[in-house]
Write a protein that holds these residues in place. Structure first.
Motif, short mmCIF file in Angstrom:
data_model
loop_
_atom_site.label_atom_id
_atom_site.label_comp_id
_atom_site.label_asym_id
_atom_site.label_seq_id
_atom_site.Cartn_x
_atom_site.Cartn_y
_atom_site.Cartn_z
N LEU A 121 0.86 -1.18 0.00
CA LEU A 121 0.00 0.00 0.00
C LEU A 121 0.90 1.23 0.00
O LEU A 121 1.81 1.34 0.81
CB LEU A 121 -0.90 0.02 1.24
N TYR A 122 0.64 2.11 -0.92
CA TYR A 122 1.45 3.32 -1.07
C TYR A 122 0.71 4.54 -0.55
O TYR A 122 -0.50 4.64 -0.67
CB TYR A 122 1.77 3.56 -2.55
N ARG A 123 1.48 5.46 0.00
CA ARG A 123 0.99 6.79 0.34
C ARG A 123 1.93 7.73 -0.37
O ARG A 123 3.12 7.79 -0.05
CB ARG A 123 1.03 7.02 1.84
N ASP A 124 1.43 8.41 -1.36
CA ASP A 124 2.25 9.19 -2.28
C ASP A 124 3.22 8.22 -2.96
O ASP A 124 2.79 7.22 -3.51
CB ASP A 124 2.96 10.35 -1.58
N ASP A 125 4.52 8.46 -2.88
CA ASP A 125 5.50 7.58 -3.52
C ASP A 125 6.17 6.62 -2.53
O ASP A 125 7.15 5.96 -2.87
CB ASP A 125 6.59 8.40 -4.22
N VAL A 126 5.65 6.54 -1.32
CA VAL A 126 6.28 5.76 -0.27
C VAL A 126 5.41 4.54 0.06
O VAL A 126 4.18 4.65 0.12
CB VAL A 126 6.45 6.62 1.01
N ILE A 127 6.06 3.40 0.27
CA ILE A 127 5.31 2.21 0.67
C ILE A 127 4.86 2.41 2.12
O ILE A 127 5.68 2.53 3.03
CB ILE A 127 6.16 0.93 0.57
N ALA A 128 3.56 2.48 2.34
CA ALA A 128 3.01 2.66 3.69
C ALA A 128 3.07 1.35 4.46
O ALA A 128 3.36 1.33 5.65
CB ALA A 128 1.58 3.18 3.61
N ILE A 129 2.75 0.26 3.79
CA ILE A 129 2.85 -1.07 4.41
C ILE A 129 3.08 -2.09 3.31
O ILE A 129 2.48 -2.03 2.25
CB ILE A 129 1.62 -1.42 5.28
N ILE A 180 12.31 1.16 12.78
CA ILE A 180 11.49 0.07 12.28
C ILE A 180 10.30 0.62 11.49
O ILE A 180 9.91 0.09 10.46
CB ILE A 180 11.00 -0.83 13.43
N TRP A 181 9.74 1.70 11.99
CA TRP A 181 8.51 2.23 11.37
C TRP A 181 8.80 3.30 10.32
O TRP A 181 7.89 3.84 9.72
CB TRP A 181 7.59 2.79 12.45
N SER A 182 10.07 3.58 10.12
CA SER A 182 10.45 4.60 9.15
C SER A 182 9.96 4.21 7.74
O SER A 182 10.00 3.06 7.36
CB SER A 182 11.96 4.75 9.13
N THR A 183 9.52 5.20 6.99
CA THR A 183 9.03 4.94 5.64
C THR A 183 10.05 5.39 4.59
O THR A 183 9.72 5.62 3.46
CB THR A 183 7.68 5.65 5.39
N ARG A 184 11.30 5.55 5.00
CA ARG A 184 12.34 5.94 4.06
C ARG A 184 12.64 4.87 3.08
O ARG A 184 12.52 3.73 3.21
CB ARG A 184 13.61 6.32 4.79
#
Length: 56
Positions: free
Chosen positions: A11-19, A52-56
């Motif tokens: 699942l993406y939020r903008d260009d980042v994988i959210a999960i 761990i939760w970083s979306t980088r």
């Protein structure tokens, strides 16, 4: 002949994988070990809890 099917959901939020598969695996490990640190160690992660939760 053995056949395998592999499905991965991201699942993406903008260009980042959210999960994605990695975070799902981590959440399952947290449920099993009842600890974020223990879960990360069980997955071989050397990442600190905030990382761990970083979306980088």
């Amino acid at each position: 002949m053995k056949k395998n099917a592999l499905f991965r959901l991201r699942l993406y939020r903008d260009d980042v994988i959210a999960i994605g598969p990695g975070k799902v695996q981590l959440l399952e490990a947290i449920q099993k070990h009842k600890s974020i640190s223990a879960a990360a160690r069980s997955l071989g992660s050397r990442i600190g809890e905030p990382g761990i939760w970083s979306t980088r």
